[in-house]
Enzyme design. Structure first.
Site, PDB file in Angstrom:
ATOM      1  CE  LYS A  94      -7.875   1.675   8.717  1.00 53.96           C
ATOM      2  NZ  LYS A  94      -7.164   0.466   9.113  1.00 53.96           N
ATOM      3  CD  GLN A 131      -6.767  -3.001   8.935  1.00 52.02           C
ATOM      4  OE1 GLN A 131      -6.585  -1.853   8.553  1.00 52.02           O
ATOM      5  NE2 GLN A 131      -7.439  -3.283  10.036  1.00 52.02           N
ATOM      6  CG  ASP A 156      -1.455   1.951  12.162  1.00 48.73           C
ATOM      7  OD1 ASP A 156      -2.539   2.448  12.514  1.00 48.73           O
ATOM      8  OD2 ASP A 156      -1.353   0.931  11.460  1.00 48.73           O
TER       9      ASP A 156
HETATM   10  N1  GUN Z   1      -6.394  -3.453  13.179  1.00 49.47           N
HETATM   11  C1  GUN Z   1      -7.262  -3.024  14.131  1.00 49.47           C
HETATM   12  N2  GUN Z   1      -6.991  -1.744  14.476  1.00 49.47           N
HETATM   13  C2  GUN Z   1      -5.941  -1.360  13.715  1.00 49.47           C
HETATM   14  C3  GUN Z   1      -5.218  -0.140  13.615  1.00 49.47           C
HETATM   15  O1  GUN Z   1      -5.476   0.866  14.311  1.00 49.47           O
HETATM   16  N3  GUN Z   1      -4.206  -0.143  12.714  1.00 49.47           N
HETATM   17  C4  GUN Z   1      -3.904  -1.227  11.962  1.00 49.47           C
HETATM   18  N4  GUN Z   1      -2.876  -1.132  11.121  1.00 49.47           N
HETATM   19  N5  GUN Z   1      -4.555  -2.366  12.027  1.00 49.47           N
HETATM   20  C5  GUN Z   1      -5.572  -2.428  12.905  1.00 49.47           C
END
Ligand code: GUN
Length: 297
Positions: A54, A98, A121
């Site tokens: 990311k 995350q 998100d």
């Molecule tokens: N963990 C797995 N997929 C995601 C996601 O799309 N966003 C976040 N914040 N954590 C994740």
């Protein structure tokens, strides 16, 4: 005829290039640089890989990446203090915590502390509610990526029979809402669904988001259906290594589907591309700048 392969990797690269173009425009015309804060608590290896990717892709898109790596023992209170600081920081337009979080830290409490305008998100109850009520919302990245691939493959989804297998808050439920918004007829199937194969065979659009390696096979797919595989599962390759497989048995299903996403290279790359797009949108919205056309929404 074998299924057409839906090339998520190529589409994601196109979206990232478009985000970059728009980020350059924002900087030159408004002096704005979108900033994405990513918070990682603990040392989950898969999460570390995602967070690294990311950060890199955010910078490549001409945006600022702000990374906070905290020890696994971090308390919920300390995490909430950090979120409050990021909420108040005008250089931060998107906040992503995350998941999963370590035991003892409640994900809902943390997510609901994020300013909904920065919730890239799309997990905050306000954004979930706005999506369900048809208002403009920040939409969860993985289902948004799936929708973008479906639109590119099929055009209009109105009237299509869609079956989403999996009812998670991150993928299954928002995916169903997005398909409903497109006027598809939507069924959510899950671990308690009776005769799952028969339910899945109704689908013109089948979205697999169960997290079980190759669980959906030939019996689950109608001839010509479009199959979107959200699963990313590590399995043994039989010679001491690992390989990635989806929730769909690709070899079997690609003989009967009309179109299918591969794993890897299907849905996976779309998630971060949509995250960058959401961050750009959040930056535009908070600054009263018109949102760019041609990005997933
Ligand atoms: N963990 C797995 N997929 C995601 C996601 O799309 N966003 C976040 N914040 N954590 C994740």
């Amino acid at each position: 005829m074998p299924a057409a392969i839906i090339d998520g990797k190529a589409v994601a690269a196109e979206i990232r290039a478009r985000v970059r173009e728009e980020a350059v425009r924002l900087k030159t015309t408004h002096g704005l640089v979108p900033g994405l804060a990513v918070v990682l608590v603990g040392e989950d290896p898969a999460s570390q890989v995602y967070v690294r990717n990311k950060g890199r892709q955010t910078r490549e898109a001409g945006m600022e990446s702000i990374e906070h790596r905290l020890p696994a023992e971090t308390s919920e209170a300390d995490l909430l203090t950090l979120i409050a600081r990021l909420n108040a920081d005008p250089g931060v337009h998107g906040i992503l915590v995350q998941l999963p979080l370590p035991d003892g830290v409640r994900a809902e409490a943390v997510i609901d502390a994020i300013d909904p305008a920065k919730d890239v998100d799309g997990f905050h109850a306000v954004n979930v509610g706005r999506l369900v009520t048809g208002q403009s919302a920040l939409v969860p990245c993985t289902p948004l990526g799936c929708l973008d691939l479906l639109r590119r493959t099929l055009g209009s989804l109105a009237g299509a029979e869609a079956v989403v297998v999996g009812r998670s808050t991150i993928v299954g439920k928002p995916m169903a809402q997005l398909l409903l918004r497109e006027s598809a007829t939507v069924t959510i199937a899950h671990s308690r669904t009776r005769d799952l194969a028969a339910v899945c065979r109704r689908a013109d659009i089948l979205v697999a988001a169960v997290g079980r390696p190759e669980m959906l096979g030939r019996d689950h797919v109608r001839q010509g259906a479009t199959v979107i595989d959200v699963g990313i599962n590590r399995v043994s390759d039989g010679s001491g290594g690992e390989r990635l497989v989806g929730d769909v048995d690709f070899a079997a299903v690609s003989e009967i589907a009309g179109a299918i996403t591969p794993v890897p290279g299907g849905v996976g790359p779309m998630t971060i591309a949509c995250l960058l797009s959401n961050t750009l949108r959040a930056c535009c919205r908070v600054n009263g700048v018109p949102e760019p056309e041609g990005l997933p929404s």
